[in-house]
Design a protein around this motif. Structure first.
Motif, mmCIF file in Angstrom:
data_model
loop_
_atom_site.group_PDB
_atom_site.id
_atom_site.type_symbol
_atom_site.label_atom_id
_atom_site.label_comp_id
_atom_site.label_asym_id
_atom_site.label_seq_id
_atom_site.Cartn_x
_atom_site.Cartn_y
_atom_site.Cartn_z
ATOM 1 N N LEU A 201 0.859 -1.186 0.000
ATOM 2 C CA LEU A 201 0.000 0.000 0.000
ATOM 3 C C LEU A 201 0.894 1.234 0.000
ATOM 4 N N THR A 202 1.682 1.377 -1.046
ATOM 5 C CA THR A 202 2.587 2.525 -1.156
ATOM 6 C C THR A 202 2.370 3.215 -2.496
ATOM 7 N N ARG A 223 -0.069 -5.032 -5.147
ATOM 8 C CA ARG A 223 -0.196 -3.601 -4.894
ATOM 9 C C ARG A 223 -1.672 -3.208 -4.973
ATOM 10 N N VAL A 224 -2.125 -2.438 -3.990
ATOM 11 C CA VAL A 224 -3.525 -2.014 -3.916
ATOM 12 C C VAL A 224 -3.598 -0.493 -3.974
ATOM 13 N N ASP A 225 -4.431 0.019 -4.890
ATOM 14 C CA ASP A 225 -4.621 1.452 -5.066
ATOM 15 C C ASP A 225 -6.106 1.785 -5.076
ATOM 16 N N PRO A 226 -6.459 3.056 -4.824
ATOM 17 C CA PRO A 226 -7.852 3.470 -4.962
ATOM 18 C C PRO A 226 -8.292 3.373 -6.424
ATOM 19 N N ALA A 245 -3.937 -4.040 -8.182
ATOM 20 C CA ALA A 245 -5.393 -4.113 -8.077
ATOM 21 C C ALA A 245 -5.952 -2.819 -7.510
ATOM 22 N N TYR A 246 -7.216 -2.564 -7.803
ATOM 23 C CA TYR A 246 -7.941 -1.436 -7.226
ATOM 24 C C TYR A 246 -8.866 -1.924 -6.111
ATOM 25 N N LEU A 434 7.050 -11.245 -13.727
ATOM 26 C CA LEU A 434 5.978 -10.488 -14.376
ATOM 27 C C LEU A 434 6.521 -9.181 -14.934
ATOM 28 N N PRO A 435 6.079 -8.778 -16.131
ATOM 29 C CA PRO A 435 6.461 -7.458 -16.639
ATOM 30 C C PRO A 435 5.696 -6.375 -15.897
ATOM 31 N N ALA A 436 6.114 -5.141 -16.064
ATOM 32 C CA ALA A 436 5.381 -4.015 -15.487
ATOM 33 C C ALA A 436 3.983 -3.965 -16.106
ATOM 34 N N GLU A 437 2.982 -3.661 -15.277
ATOM 35 C CA GLU A 437 1.612 -3.599 -15.771
ATOM 36 C C GLU A 437 0.907 -2.352 -15.261
ATOM 37 N N ASN A 438 -0.170 -1.980 -15.941
ATOM 38 C CA ASN A 438 -0.976 -0.847 -15.520
ATOM 39 C C ASN A 438 -1.618 -1.112 -14.168
ATOM 40 N N LEU A 439 -1.875 -0.037 -13.432
ATOM 41 C CA LEU A 439 -2.600 -0.181 -12.177
ATOM 42 C C LEU A 439 -4.021 -0.660 -12.448
ATOM 43 N N GLY A 440 -4.533 -1.476 -11.521
ATOM 44 C CA GLY A 440 -5.906 -1.933 -11.624
ATOM 45 C C GLY A 440 -6.145 -3.052 -12.611
#
Length: 451
Positions: A201-202, A223-226, A245-246, A434-440
């Protein structure tokens, strides 16, 4: 107890390569030492878990470590979005320089509301000339924005917050307790963190660097984002190796889901300021109930005691506050703030956070008590200011094709190449499944538990 408390001694690891980022400060030396700190603590964990017949050797590539403090990803035939909002930057007020950080819409709105101008640089620049830096800094912070007046190093050390930070340890360990670490039969000398579940959660940039590092040695990072959150200028660099993930933590359903994820996590890394998790409904007592055997590491901008301990901040702002930008100005013989060539406070703090996680894991594996760890960008600034700079005439600036892995990475934005690993610990080096991915783009579940 041998929880990490300082950078490792230079003779405790092997360093190859030479050169330095151009700066009055020992940026490249800090890069190598912070990577070595990760390596030292990972080596301790490998030994504690009996994954190798002897303690593995730690080796850091000095050039690559310096380059990892910049962008680690090079797009092939496309460009990453700009790192900065159009209004963000350094401005001259009536009596000095101030930096506005406006990448987040709410922070930009706060600054513009105080100044009473539309969102363009010319209007902001003109309005700023009527303000003193101290008054403007105070007004923007009071409005919920973020800004930092440029102070000299001497002024910072005399400032109430500067004095408070100087009393903070590099890593503040507190709340000792015994835990029972979960068995991870997947762990090997090549992938010592396989099977480890890390809840992240950063936000930009230190915390994501720490969890990217853990993923590089095999950890499963979620990773968790709004909902709707994005950091377009940095996500291709720091979402590497993670599921993103969102979750709406302000909703009962979202918070309940987070609590479930936390109960299954081995490590919890977050960047909430003092009291923020309590206000969200997740105080330490509840975290202890949900995940009594977790490792927890956190950071903030300005330290954990003093009048600014709850102040929002970012690397570029702490550089202004703590005398880094002013020292750079004097060194460069410039008439404006001269920051570090990279966001070294973020990166160093991130690697130190990863090392703190590994240190606690090694202690737990040895049957010893562990503690929660607290770090801050401002305390890392003090560390950098105290480091000796090596004599070198060879500058490290941009990466060359030879610095990148030959295998392409299919990121969520397009193909590119990632820097080679800067750290080797015995049979292990940094590589990501894993490659870099978009948030959510992922679901808020542990992939290793989802069948």
């Amino acid at each position: 107890m041998t929880l990490m408390s300082a950078l490792p001694a230079s003779d405790s690891y092997k360093s190859i390569g030479k050169g330095a980022r151009p700066s009055v400060f020992a940026v490249s030396e800090l890069a190598t030492a912070s990577f070595a700190a990760v390596g030292q603590e990972l080596a301790r964990l490998v030994s504690a878990l009996n994954l190798a017949p002897k303690a593995p050797e730690v080796s850091v590539d000095h050039r690559l470590a310096s380059l990892w403090y910049g962008f680690s990803f090079k797009p092939d035939g496309w460009e990453m979005p700009s790192l900065w909002d159009a209004v963000a930057g350094d401005y001259q007020a009536s009596d000095g320089w101030i930096r506005l950080h406006t990448n987040l819409p709410r922070h930009k709105a706060a600054a513009l509301k105080v100044l009473g101008v539309p969102g363009n640089r010319d209007a902001v620049s003109q309005a700023l000339k009527e303000w003193s830096v101290a008054d403007l800094e105070t007004a923007i912070v009071a409005e919920g924005g973020v800004a930092a007046a440029m102070r000299s190093r001497a002024e910072w050390l005399e400032h109430p917050q500067g004095r408070a930070v100087s009393r903070d340890p590099l890593i503040g360990w507190h709340s000792p307790r015994r835990i029972v670490a979960r068995d991870r039969p997947e762990a090997t000398a090549q992938r010592p963190l396989s099977g480890l579940r890390v809840l992240d959660l950063t936000r930009v940039l230190a915390g994501p660097v720490s969890t990217r590092t853990l993923a590089g040695f095999g950890a499963e990072v979620l990773r968790v984002d709004p909902p709707g959150w994005d950091e377009p200028g940095v996500i291709p660099d720091i979402s590497l190796g993670k599921h993103c993930a969102y979750l709406d933590l302000k909703s009962p359903v979202g918070m309940k889901k987070l609590e479930h994820l936390l109960s299954q996590a081995d490590v919890f890394v977050h960047g909430y300021r003092p009291g923020a998790l309590d206000a969200l409904g997740l105080p330490k007592t509840k975290r202890d109930d949900l995940a009594p055997n977790r490792i927890e590491v956190t950071l903030n901008a300005y330290g954990w005691q003093g009048p600014w301990s709850s102040r929002r901040g970012f690397d570029s702002l702490v550089q202004m506050s703590a005398g880094i930008a002013d020292s750079g100005r004097a060194w460069a013989k410039a008439d404006k703030p001269t920051p570090l060539p990279v966001q070294a406070l973020d990166h160093a703090t991130g690697y130190l956070m990863a090392a703190a996680v590994l240190s606690a894991l090694a202690e737990a594996a040895s049957g010893n008590s562990i503690m929660l760890a607290q770090l801050s960008l401002a305390r890392t600034a003090d560390l950098l200011a105290a480091l000796a700079k090596s004599d070198t005439s060879e500058e490290i600036t941009d990466a060359t094709p030879a610095d990148y892995d030959t295998k392409p990475e299919a990121s969520g934005w397009g193909a590119g190449h990632r820097l080679k690993s800067a750290l080797t610990v015995g049979a292990a080096n940094m590589r990501w499944a894993l490659p870099a991915e978009n948030l959510g783009t992922s679901q808020p579940v542990w992939s290793s538990l989802s069948g």
